[in-house]
Design an enzyme around this catalytic site. Structure first.
Site: not given
Ligand SMILES: O=c1[nH]c(=O)c2ncn([C@@H]3O[C@H](COP(=O)(O)OP(=O)(O)OP(=O)(O)O)[C@@H](O)[C@H]3O)c2[nH]1
Ligand SMILES: [Mg+2]
Length: 196
Positions: A9, A12, A70, A153-154, A175, A180-181
């Site tokens: 991602n 991230k 995650d 994302g959101y 942020k 959270h991160r």
């Molecule tokens: O607006 C956001 N601000 C953030 O800070 C945030 N952190 C997570 N998310 C959302 O939560 C899901 C993660 O899913 P997830 O953990 O499976 O990640 P991913 O599939 O994108 O990548 P990977 O790490 O798995 O490779 C995704 O839809 C992200 O958009 C966020 N959205």
């Molecule tokens: Mg994922």
């Protein structure tokens, strides 16, 4: 310290690099190329552990420090959706835009212009074959529209507690203070201090 991120991602990856300015940060793709971990567990922790362990095994170096994340957003008024399904709320390989549109239509269905929500992040660390996990949360509300371009994302729909703007309209420096991160990574750094 050389850290390998077990995430694909981009949002991230950007955040981890900003949160770890003094470390050498690599993505798993830079080391082993394209690889997909199936996220089939029923918790953030389960999926974070699976991602970090599978990438660690693939890399095949015992001394590698692999970190996964995650995460997702939970909306109690929508039966805790999307939660662990945040990345695929609008279907497998859904874009952020598609996921946000689905969340907006779910809020509108219930006539919710805004409602309480929170982000969760579970970070898993695998080092020398051992796995460690930590969590972080950020509380606020979601609104039924997207405002601003910052974050990913959101974020354009999320207003953190104590603010009157979405993360889409707040600079990352804000942020970074309480996300959270960031919170989970602060704990992850403590774990690394102890185990390395
Ligand atoms: O607006 C956001 N601000 C953030 O800070 C945030 N952190 C997570 N998310 C959302 O939560 C899901 C993660 O899913 P997830 O953990 O499976 O990640 P991913 O599939 O994108 O990548 P990977 O790490 O798995 O490779 C995704 O839809 C992200 O958009 C966020 N959205
Ligand atoms: Mg994922």
């Amino acid at each position: 310290m050389k850290i390998i991120l077990a995430t694909g991602n981009k949002g991230k990856i950007d955040e981890f690099k900003k949160l770890l300015p003094n470390e050498e940060v690599f993505t798993f793709k830079e080391i082993i190329g394209d690889y997909e971990v199936e996220e089939d567990k029923d918790s953030f922790k389960g999926n974070a552990v699976k991602k970090a362990q599978e990438i660690y095994e693939k890399i095949g170096s015992k001394d590698a420090i692999v970190i996964s994340d995650d995460s997702g957003i939970t909306v109690p008024a929508l039966n805790n959706e999307p939660g662990i399904y945040s990345a695929r709320y609008a279907g497998t390989n859904a874009t952020d835009k598609e996921n946000n549109s689905k969340l907006i239509s779910k809020l509108k269905e219930k006539n919710l212009k805004e409602t309480e929500a929170y982000y969760t992040a579970c970070i898993a660390i695998v080092y020398k074959g051992y796995t460690y996990t930590v969590h972080g949360w950020m509380y606020g509300k979601v609104i039924d529209k997207e405002i601003g371009e910052n974050g990913f994302g959101y974020d354009p729909m999320f207003i953190p507690n104590g603010f009157d703007k979405t993360l889409g309209n707040l600079p990352y420096e804000v942020k970074k203070e309480f996300s959270h991160r960031s919170k989970a990574l602060k704990l992850a750094k403590k774990v690394l201090d102890i185990i390395l």
